[in-house]
Scaffold this motif. Structure first.
Motif, PDB file in Angstrom:
ATOM      1  N   GLU A   1      -1.072  -7.734  -9.154  1.00 12.85           N
ATOM      2  CA  GLU A   1      -2.301  -6.827  -9.514  1.00 12.85           C
ATOM      3  C   GLU A   1      -2.312  -5.390  -8.782  1.00 12.85           C
ATOM      4  OE1 GLU A   1      -4.262  -8.032 -11.916  1.00 12.85           O
ATOM      5  OE2 GLU A   1      -3.457 -10.068 -11.991  1.00 12.85           O
ATOM      6  N   GLU A   2      -2.790  -4.522  -9.619  1.00 12.07           N
ATOM      7  CA  GLU A   2      -2.858  -3.122  -8.918  1.00 12.07           C
ATOM      8  C   GLU A   2      -4.524  -2.648  -9.282  1.00 12.07           C
ATOM      9  OE1 GLU A   2      -1.093   0.905 -10.538  1.00 12.07           O
ATOM     10  OE2 GLU A   2       0.427  -0.396  -9.694  1.00 12.07           O
ATOM     11  N   VAL A   3      -4.903  -2.670  -7.932  1.00 11.85           N
ATOM     12  CA  VAL A   3      -6.220  -1.988  -7.936  1.00 11.85           C
ATOM     13  C   VAL A   3      -6.479  -0.845  -7.213  1.00 11.85           C
ATOM     14  CG1 VAL A   3      -7.198  -4.498  -7.858  1.00 11.85           C
ATOM     15  CG2 VAL A   3      -6.786  -3.395  -5.628  1.00 11.85           C
ATOM     16  N   PRO A   4      -7.543   0.023  -7.405  1.00 12.81           N
ATOM     17  CA  PRO A   4      -7.790   1.169  -6.727  1.00 12.81           C
ATOM     18  C   PRO A   4      -7.902   0.975  -5.313  1.00 12.81           C
ATOM     19  CG  PRO A   4      -9.008   1.342  -8.794  1.00 12.81           C
ATOM     20  CD  PRO A   4      -8.540  -0.124  -8.433  1.00 12.81           C
ATOM     21  N   PHE A   5      -7.513   1.838  -4.604  1.00 15.97           N
ATOM     22  CA  PHE A   5      -7.836   1.559  -2.783  1.00 15.97           C
ATOM     23  C   PHE A   5      -7.599   3.257  -2.390  1.00 15.97           C
ATOM     24  CE2 PHE A   5      -6.627   0.480   1.317  1.00 15.97           C
ATOM     25  CZ  PHE A   5      -7.652  -0.470   1.854  1.00 15.97           C
ATOM     26  N   GLY A   6      -8.781   3.750  -2.370  1.00 17.71           N
ATOM     27  CA  GLY A   6      -8.867   5.399  -1.769  1.00 17.71           C
ATOM     28  C   GLY A   6      -9.150   5.490  -0.717  1.00 17.71           C
ATOM     29  N   PRO A   7      -9.268   6.628  -0.064  1.00 19.04           N
ATOM     30  CA  PRO A   7      -9.580   7.179   1.102  1.00 19.04           C
ATOM     31  C   PRO A   7     -10.789   6.435   1.576  1.00 19.04           C
ATOM     32  CG  PRO A   7      -8.534   8.936   0.098  1.00 19.04           C
ATOM     33  CD  PRO A   7      -8.820   7.903  -0.932  1.00 19.04           C
TER      34      PRO A   7
ATOM     35  N   PRO B   1      -6.994 -17.307  -1.221  1.00 16.84           N
ATOM     36  CA  PRO B   1      -8.349 -16.699  -1.329  1.00 16.84           C
ATOM     37  C   PRO B   1      -8.210 -14.986  -1.675  1.00 16.84           C
ATOM     38  CG  PRO B   1      -8.418 -18.178   0.439  1.00 16.84           C
ATOM     39  CD  PRO B   1      -7.069 -18.017   0.209  1.00 16.84           C
ATOM     40  N   ALA B   2      -9.114 -15.030  -2.749  1.00 17.75           N
ATOM     41  CA  ALA B   2      -8.824 -13.221  -3.284  1.00 17.75           C
ATOM     42  C   ALA B   2      -9.574 -12.364  -2.172  1.00 17.75           C
ATOM     43  CB  ALA B   2      -9.522 -13.052  -4.520  1.00 17.75           C
ATOM     44  N   PRO B   3      -8.835 -11.419  -1.693  1.00 17.40           N
ATOM     45  CA  PRO B   3      -9.331 -10.291  -0.518  1.00 17.40           C
ATOM     46  C   PRO B   3     -10.609  -9.693  -1.402  1.00 17.40           C
ATOM     47  CG  PRO B   3      -6.817 -10.391  -0.738  1.00 17.40           C
ATOM     48  CD  PRO B   3      -7.440 -11.055  -2.061  1.00 17.40           C
ATOM     49  N   LEU B   4     -11.269  -9.328  -0.349  1.00 13.60           N
ATOM     50  CA  LEU B   4     -12.543  -8.455  -0.785  1.00 13.60           C
ATOM     51  C   LEU B   4     -12.206  -6.851  -0.414  1.00 13.60           C
ATOM     52  CD1 LEU B   4     -15.403 -10.607   0.736  1.00 13.60           C
ATOM     53  CD2 LEU B   4     -14.465 -10.573  -1.450  1.00 13.60           C
ATOM     54  N   LEU B   5     -12.698  -6.066  -1.683  1.00 12.87           N
ATOM     55  CA  LEU B   5     -12.640  -4.984  -1.776  1.00 12.87           C
ATOM     56  C   LEU B   5     -14.033  -4.328  -1.297  1.00 12.87           C
ATOM     57  CD1 LEU B   5     -10.167  -3.871  -4.576  1.00 12.87           C
ATOM     58  CD2 LEU B   5      -9.721  -3.463  -2.136  1.00 12.87           C
ATOM     59  N   GLN B   6     -13.909  -3.134  -0.477  1.00 13.25           N
ATOM     60  CA  GLN B   6     -15.286  -2.675  -0.182  1.00 13.25           C
ATOM     61  C   GLN B   6     -15.243  -1.046  -0.322  1.00 13.25           C
ATOM     62  OE1 GLN B   6     -16.910  -3.400   3.821  1.00 13.25           O
ATOM     63  NE2 GLN B   6     -19.054  -3.061   3.063  1.00 13.25           N
ATOM     64  N   ARG B   7     -16.274  -0.581  -1.014  1.00 17.43           N
ATOM     65  CA  ARG B   7     -16.414   0.928  -1.313  1.00 17.43           C
ATOM     66  C   ARG B   7     -17.970   1.079  -0.994  1.00 17.43           C
ATOM     67  NH1 ARG B   7     -13.388  -0.691  -5.590  1.00 17.43           N
ATOM     68  NH2 ARG B   7     -11.079  -0.085  -5.396  1.00 17.43           N
ATOM     69  N   GLY B   8     -18.339   1.525   0.170  1.00 19.61           N
ATOM     70  CA  GLY B   8     -19.583   1.732   0.470  1.00 19.61           C
ATOM     71  C   GLY B   8     -20.059   0.292   0.777  1.00 19.61           C
ATOM     72  N   ALA B   9     -21.292  -0.086   0.061  1.00 15.52           N
ATOM     73  CA  ALA B   9     -21.979  -1.131   0.197  1.00 15.52           C
ATOM     74  C   ALA B   9     -21.677  -1.971  -0.906  1.00 15.52           C
ATOM     75  CB  ALA B   9     -23.525  -1.064   0.105  1.00 15.52           C
ATOM     76  N   GLU B  10     -20.616  -1.446  -1.826  1.00 14.43           N
ATOM     77  CA  GLU B  10     -20.457  -2.441  -3.027  1.00 14.43           C
ATOM     78  C   GLU B  10     -19.080  -3.075  -2.324  1.00 14.43           C
ATOM     79  OE1 GLU B  10     -18.214  -2.128  -7.430  1.00 14.43           O
ATOM     80  OE2 GLU B  10     -18.861  -0.182  -6.121  1.00 14.43           O
TER      81      GLU B  10
ATOM     82  N   LEU C   1       0.774  -1.055   0.031  1.00 15.74           N
ATOM     83  CA  LEU C   1       0.096  -0.003   0.102  1.00 15.74           C
ATOM     84  C   LEU C   1       0.709   1.172  -0.133  1.00 15.74           C
ATOM     85  CD1 LEU C   1      -2.419  -1.173   2.710  1.00 15.74           C
ATOM     86  CD2 LEU C   1      -2.843  -1.296   0.438  1.00 15.74           C
ATOM     87  N   PRO C   2       0.990   1.917  -1.146  1.00 18.10           N
ATOM     88  CA  PRO C   2       1.848   3.008  -1.182  1.00 18.10           C
ATOM     89  C   PRO C   2       1.301   4.330  -0.621  1.00 18.10           C
ATOM     90  CG  PRO C   2       1.142   2.659  -3.434  1.00 18.10           C
ATOM     91  CD  PRO C   2       0.493   1.489  -2.334  1.00 18.10           C
ATOM     92  N   ASP C   3       2.156   5.035   0.110  1.00 18.00           N
ATOM     93  CA  ASP C   3       1.777   6.272   0.605  1.00 18.00           C
ATOM     94  C   ASP C   3       1.062   7.374  -0.413  1.00 18.00           C
ATOM     95  OD1 ASP C   3       2.194   5.324   3.092  1.00 18.00           O
ATOM     96  OD2 ASP C   3       4.220   6.272   3.360  1.00 18.00           O
ATOM     97  N   ASP C   4       1.792   7.257  -1.665  1.00 20.61           N
ATOM     98  CA  ASP C   4       1.713   8.502  -2.515  1.00 20.61           C
ATOM     99  C   ASP C   4       0.506   8.238  -3.539  1.00 20.61           C
ATOM    100  OD1 ASP C   4       3.186   6.554  -3.835  1.00 20.61           O
ATOM    101  OD2 ASP C   4       4.702   7.985  -4.454  1.00 20.61           O
ATOM    102  N   ARG C   5       0.147   7.101  -3.712  1.00 22.24           N
ATOM    103  CA  ARG C   5      -1.114   6.714  -4.606  1.00 22.24           C
ATOM    104  C   ARG C   5      -2.098   5.850  -3.928  1.00 22.24           C
ATOM    105  NH1 ARG C   5       1.218   3.571  -9.600  1.00 22.24           N
ATOM    106  NH2 ARG C   5      -0.880   3.892 -10.319  1.00 22.24           N
TER     107      ARG C   5
ATOM    108  N   ILE D   1      -3.739   3.510  -4.240  1.00 20.94           N
ATOM    109  CA  ILE D   1      -3.958   1.895  -4.972  1.00 20.94           C
ATOM    110  C   ILE D   1      -3.339   1.002  -4.058  1.00 20.94           C
ATOM    111  CG2 ILE D   1      -3.514   2.895  -7.309  1.00 20.94           C
ATOM    112  CD1 ILE D   1      -0.625   1.641  -6.986  1.00 20.94           C
ATOM    113  N   ALA D   2      -3.605  -0.482  -4.329  1.00 20.15           N
ATOM    114  CA  ALA D   2      -3.103  -1.359  -3.619  1.00 20.15           C
ATOM    115  C   ALA D   2      -2.548  -2.454  -4.674  1.00 20.15           C
ATOM    116  CB  ALA D   2      -4.222  -2.105  -2.705  1.00 20.15           C
ATOM    117  N   ARG D   3      -1.384  -2.673  -4.316  1.00 21.14           N
ATOM    118  CA  ARG D   3      -0.638  -3.753  -5.142  1.00 21.14           C
ATOM    119  C   ARG D   3      -0.642  -5.307  -4.532  1.00 21.14           C
ATOM    120  NH1 ARG D   3       3.712   0.483  -5.238  1.00 21.14           N
ATOM    121  NH2 ARG D   3       3.248   1.561  -6.917  1.00 21.14           N
ATOM    122  N   LEU D   4      -1.238  -6.171  -5.295  1.00 17.04           N
ATOM    123  CA  LEU D   4      -1.382  -7.578  -4.528  1.00 17.04           C
ATOM    124  C   LEU D   4      -0.682  -8.736  -5.314  1.00 17.04           C
ATOM    125  CD1 LEU D   4      -4.496  -5.837  -4.531  1.00 17.04           C
ATOM    126  CD2 LEU D   4      -4.641  -7.554  -2.647  1.00 17.04           C
TER     127      LEU D   4
END
Length: 398
Positions: free
Chosen positions: A293-299, A258-267, A243-247, A249-252
């Motif tokens: 893999e690189e996925v969005p991971f915002g505030p 098993p694949a981690p789960l990403l949650q944005r609100g109820a999604e 998890l970089p500080d300046d972007r 995103i999350a690199r995995l």
């Protein structure tokens, strides 16, 4: 959740059980004396007094057991005074028998307390070792909050075949969560080797692929040092996260995990790994390459890493635990309470509760702090503020 390494305090049920055990000898004395006094002389109950020192040996110290034995002898003597009986042989025979029972009970109490002392010492050492192997995670690393659920399948154990680690490195946070094949001490040994390899190179590895190779090499070297070890024969699934500080995103990188789960609100969506790597210690079976893999991971986003002890919990019908559905329903739950909610729900969902090691780590990127505006700040981000102009002089009207 694993505790911070301190001894777990006894629960309410355990304390009640212990206090009842200590009170039981006195209850026997009181009930026996009352029954003997309130019933006709031909009904004799004093023979039950020997149960008092015998029961005392279970919970009382040697001195306490002897004291309760002496108290039983006093009660027996008082009951004798209320009857027209000869001092010898009736009372003397009963008192001698109580002395013998008390002596045996005191010896049992001595053996029990010695083993309890040895067990406390061994438990204290084991807790220190377990805390070194599987250290408690901080609540926060940089811009990220960490909330952990960890439950070992073995009774009274603090660690099992599931393992985790999170480390702050320059410019980022790196996380590992994994699951060793099998259970027992062999799985714990394998987990400790992988944790040692991760900690030794997490700060210097240029990327997650290098870190994954290090885990394989660590188990291979360990097997060479100790060929008889069961750890060298086991494999482990691992997920690595950066998890970089300046972007935002999350690199995995997944090694069969098993694949981690990403949650944005109820999604809630699982991370898609187009080409996952082989589990650790199976790289020799085929050509292994690592794809990150690189996925969005915002505030405000959440990421849930978990082991198959969570996803493969089944109900009575054999249905797997619906983790994605549950996580959507918990969208408004506070981050810190989510591991406890998940633990209780898993225990209620499983047929026999939790019969496997369980590890789940919730990672939350905290929102950026709002900086109050300063005079001269531009309304448009990225544009320099316009220079201030002096006010135009007011011309008098004719």
């Amino acid at each position: 959740m694993p505790d911070s390494g301190h001894r777990r305090p006894p629960g309410k049920a355990e304390r009640t059980q212990f206090n009842l055990g200590r009170a039981l000898p006195f209850l026997v004395l009181a009930v026996t004396a009352a029954a003997d006094v309130l019933t006709p002389d031909k009904e004799r109950f004093e023979r039950f007094l020997i149960a008092a020192p015998a029961l005392a040996a279970v919970t009382w110290s040697v001195r306490g057991t002897i004291g309760i034995g002496l108290l039983a002898m006093v009660v027996r003597a008082l009951l004798h005074l209320g009857r027209d009986e000869a001092l010898v042989p009736d009372l003397l025979a009963s008192e001698v028998f109580l002395v013998l029972v008390t002596a045996c009970a005191a010896w049992v109490s001595h053996v029990r307390t010695r083993y309890e002392r040895d067990l406390r010492e061994v438990t204290a050492v084991a807790e220190v070792v377990q805390r070194v192997v599987l250290r408690p995670l901080p609540d926060r690393l940089g811009r990220f909050d960490l909330h952990l659920l960890y439950v070992a399948a073995a009774a009274k154990a603090r660690i099992g075949g599931d393992f985790y680690e999170a480390v702050r490195v320059p410019g980022a946070v790196r996380i590992m969560l994994g699951d060793v094949q099998g259970k027992g001490l062999g799985a714990v040994e394998t987990a400790s080797v992988l944790l040692g390899s991760f900690r030794a190179t997490v700060n210097t590895a240029p990327d997650l692929a290098t870190l994954a190779d290090t885990l394989d090499e660590g188990l291979t070297r360990y097997g060479g040092w100790d060929p008889e070890s069961d750890a060298a024969e086991r494999f482990a699934t691992v997920v690595l996260v950066e998890l970089p500080d300046d972007r935002d995103i999350a690199r995995l990188l997944s090694c069969g995990h098993p694949a981690p789960l990403l949650q944005r609100g109820a999604e809630v969506t699982p991370v898609e790994f187009a080409d996952p790597s082989l589990p650790v210690n199976l790289a020799g079976l085929a050509e292994n390459h690592h794809r990150i893999e690189e996925v969005p991971f915002g505030p405000g986003d959440r990421m849930l890493l978990f082991t198959d002890g969570v996803s493969e919990t089944r109900d009575r019908a054999g249905t797997f635990y619906p983790l994605e559905l549950r996580l959507r329903g918990w969208a408004r739950e506070p981050d810190a309470e989510l591991p406890g909610i998940l633990h209780r729900d898993l225990a209620a969902y499983g047929v026999d509760g939790l019969d496997d090691d369980v590890a789940a780590l919730l990672v939350v990127r905290r929102p950026e702090p709002v900086r109050p505006p300063h005079p001269g700040d531009s309304a448009e981000p990225g544009n320099p503020p316009e220079p201030s102009r002096p006010p135009e002089p007011v011309r008098p009207t004719s």
